[in-house]
Design a protein around this motif. Structure first.
Motif, PDB file in Angstrom:
ATOM      1  N   HIS A 168      51.631  51.026  51.780  1.00 23.79           N
ATOM      2  CA  HIS A 168      52.751  50.233  51.258  1.00 23.79           C
ATOM      3  C   HIS A 168      53.303  49.273  52.299  1.00 23.79           C
ATOM      4  O   HIS A 168      53.915  48.267  51.943  1.00 23.79           O
TER       5      HIS A 168
ATOM      6  N   VAL B 173      45.815  44.064  46.475  1.00 22.01           N
ATOM      7  CA  VAL B 173      47.187  44.474  46.158  1.00 22.01           C
ATOM      8  C   VAL B 173      47.214  44.897  44.696  1.00 22.01           C
ATOM      9  O   VAL B 173      46.962  44.073  43.800  1.00 22.01           O
TER      10      VAL B 173
ATOM     11  N   ALA C 144      49.181  45.655  41.611  1.00 21.44           N
ATOM     12  CA  ALA C 144      50.526  45.352  41.124  1.00 21.44           C
ATOM     13  C   ALA C 144      51.115  46.528  40.349  1.00 21.44           C
ATOM     14  O   ALA C 144      50.414  47.203  39.584  1.00 21.44           O
TER      15      ALA C 144
ATOM     16  N   SER D 225      55.444  43.399  43.763  1.00 17.52           N
ATOM     17  CA  SER D 225      54.034  43.227  44.135  1.00 17.52           C
ATOM     18  C   SER D 225      53.712  41.760  44.419  1.00 17.52           C
ATOM     19  O   SER D 225      52.837  41.457  45.241  1.00 17.52           O
TER      20      SER D 225
ATOM     21  N   GLN E 121      54.773  41.199  47.921  1.00 14.30           N
ATOM     22  CA  GLN E 121      53.844  41.887  48.807  1.00 14.30           C
ATOM     23  C   GLN E 121      52.554  41.073  48.969  1.00 14.30           C
ATOM     24  O   GLN E 121      52.042  40.916  50.084  1.00 14.30           O
TER      25      GLN E 121
ATOM     26  N   LEU F 145      45.262  39.759  44.396  1.00 11.23           N
ATOM     27  CA  LEU F 145      46.297  40.455  43.642  1.00 11.23           C
ATOM     28  C   LEU F 145      45.689  40.962  42.340  1.00 11.23           C
ATOM     29  O   LEU F 145      45.235  40.182  41.502  1.00 11.23           O
TER      30      LEU F 145
ATOM     31  N   THR G 264      50.049  48.792  47.647  1.00 18.12           N
ATOM     32  CA  THR G 264      50.791  48.826  46.404  1.00 18.12           C
ATOM     33  C   THR G 264      52.257  49.018  46.751  1.00 18.12           C
ATOM     34  O   THR G 264      52.595  49.398  47.880  1.00 18.12           O
ATOM     35  N   ALA G 265      53.134  48.747  45.801  1.00 17.93           N
ATOM     36  CA  ALA G 265      54.578  48.808  46.062  1.00 17.93           C
ATOM     37  C   ALA G 265      55.225  49.807  45.113  1.00 17.93           C
ATOM     38  O   ALA G 265      55.867  49.427  44.133  1.00 17.93           O
TER      39      ALA G 265
END
Length: 297
Positions: free
Chosen positions: A131, A147, A149, A154, A157, A169, A221-222
């Motif tokens: 993260h 990444v 989402a 995201s 990020q 992404l 990832t967030a």
């Protein structure tokens, strides 16, 4: 029931940093810790001055050993399951060790991560799925980065990560960038993949639902976060919503909305890292001591 000056719930980096300030002020401190550090899956910690690349478990072990050299520190390896009380009269209940009393409480419980429900992701969390780019981005050696989402964060990020590699992404039906967002991503060189993710294999290979395999050096990832225990809510401490989830609301002294209860570390601040948790805990410990010396403040 023994009464301590301070009970700290959570014996990871923030909790131990708070404890260190207090035992050095010769205050009696009990740390209650269930042994579930958030970064327990990671083999290396980065971005922490003088400990860059160290095993996070070893950082924690050394910190605890140094703390336990102070005679006013007590350590309880147990889970805190409930807390109640008011200023100067708090009681914390544990799963196996009974109840303990304290004049002040510090909640350093850390957070839980709501990860995307993708096959193979949980097993790679902290190893090849991350993260924090400041903690893990450099080691990807400017390789390909995916990444995954999960929410609007995201997009932020994905725009940040090109400092550390070539970014794709993966929308995964979680977000749909508008024209402005797509233009901002394009300016940063971020590719967009709309096909949903089926699973993760190997080190950081993403298999899409159409069968294509995208190979990455690492994934980010967030996840949304929340305090890892309900103690703050049970005490009546207000919570605050952030783009990263829910955290315990505190003032500049790290005191919650309930006098005598303080919070620090990931549960009470964003963003998150070991170094930020240590600094936050150290400040909280000093402010707790100040409240004991100047009880009307």
């Amino acid at each position: 029931m023994k009464l301590y000056d301070v009970i700290i719930v959570g014996g990871s980096y923030a909790g131990m940093a708070a404890a260190l300030q207090l035992v050095r002020a010769r205050r009696s401190v009990l740390v209650i810790d269930a042994g579930q550090r958030r970064n327990r899956m990671a083999s290396h910690s980065h971005g922490f001055l003088a400990q860059d690349g160290a095993d996070p478990a070893e950082i924690a072990r050394i910190a605890r050993a140094q703390l336990q050299a102070y005679p006013s520190l007590s350590w309880c390896e147990d889970e805190a399951v409930d807390a109640a009380g008011t200023h100067d009269a708090f009681v914390v209940s544990t799963a196996r060790s009974g109840q303990f009393g304290a004049r002040r409480l510090v909640l350093a419980t850390g957070v839980s991560d709501a990860l995307p429900e993708i096959e193979g992701l949980q097993a790679r969390w902290g190893r090849s799925v991350f993260h924090c780019p400041y903690c893990h981005g450099y080691e990807l050696a400017m390789g390909r980065i995916g990444v995954i989402a999960v929410n609007p964060m995201s997009l932020h990020q994905a725009q940040l990560l090109p400092e550390w590699g070539e970014v794709t992404l993966l929308l995964n039906n979680a977000v749909e960038p508008d024209a402005a967002a797509r233009e901002a991503l394009k300016r940063r060189g971020v590719r967009i993949e709309s096909t949903p993710v089926a699973r993760i294999e190997g080190e950081a290979d993403v298999v899409l639902v159409d069968g294509r395999r995208l190979r990455f050096a690492g994934l980010f990832t967030a996840p949304l976060n929340a305090p890892s225990t309900p103690l703050a809510e049970r005490l009546g401490c207000p919570l605050a919503s952030t783009p990263m989830g829910t955290q315990i609301q505190v003032d500049e002294s790290k005191q919650t909305g309930l006098p005598g209860v303080f919070a620090c570390g990931d549960a009470a601040r964003v963003p998150h890292s070991v170094s930020l948790a240590v600094g936050d805990g150290a400040w909280a410990g000093a402010q707790v001591h100040r409240s004991l010396v100047f009880p009307t403040v």
